[in-house]
Design a protein around this motif. Sequence first.
Motif, PDB file in Angstrom:
ATOM      1  N   LEU A   2       0.827  -1.197   0.000  1.00 27.93           N
ATOM      2  CA  LEU A   2       0.000   0.000   0.000  1.00 27.93           C
ATOM      3  C   LEU A   2       0.866   1.253   0.000  1.00 27.93           C
ATOM      4  N   ASN A   3       0.394   2.257  -0.738  1.00 30.94           N
ATOM      5  CA  ASN A   3       1.097   3.530  -0.626  1.00 30.94           C
ATOM      6  C   ASN A   3       0.568   4.269   0.604  1.00 30.94           C
ATOM      7  N   LYS A   4       1.113   5.428   0.870  1.00 36.99           N
ATOM      8  CA  LYS A   4       0.797   6.147   2.107  1.00 36.99           C
ATOM      9  C   LYS A   4      -0.697   6.494   2.204  1.00 36.99           C
ATOM     10  N   LYS A   5      -1.279   6.955   1.110  1.00 32.20           N
ATOM     11  CA  LYS A   5      -2.688   7.355   1.128  1.00 32.20           C
ATOM     12  C   LYS A   5      -3.599   6.147   1.312  1.00 32.20           C
ATOM     13  N   GLU A   6      -3.321   5.065   0.613  1.00 34.32           N
ATOM     14  CA  GLU A   6      -4.149   3.860   0.733  1.00 34.32           C
ATOM     15  C   GLU A   6      -4.097   3.298   2.155  1.00 34.32           C
TER      16      GLU A   6
END
Length: 119
Positions: A2-6
């Motif tokens: 996951l990226n930071k926003k997800e």
Amino acid sequence: MLNKKEARLRRAKATRARIARLNATRLAVHRSNTHIYASIISGDGGRVLASASTNEREVREQLGSGGGNVAAAQVVGRRIAEKARAAGIEQVAFDRSGFQYHGRVKALAEAAREAGLKF
């Protein structure tokens, strides 16, 4: 991975599900690099009952500088508490939208508590 926003949105989903089960009015906070936003959302229909942010003209005039700091978050916290009390709301559930309870999010929450909002 996951990226930071997800990852933040995944954390937010669990909190929102818990608040939805309580059917509580929630104080939702969102922050960007330059601004911070707070909304009081009803538990039954999801309607926005009150909102405050550093984008509002009165807040910008009061701050003078940008809205991406702790002082700005405190102003927004006091303002959302005043608007909530004017709308007859005393008790809310705090929804930090997956953001860490630290810095601007914490400053907003504590300022809202000091101004008379209970969570």
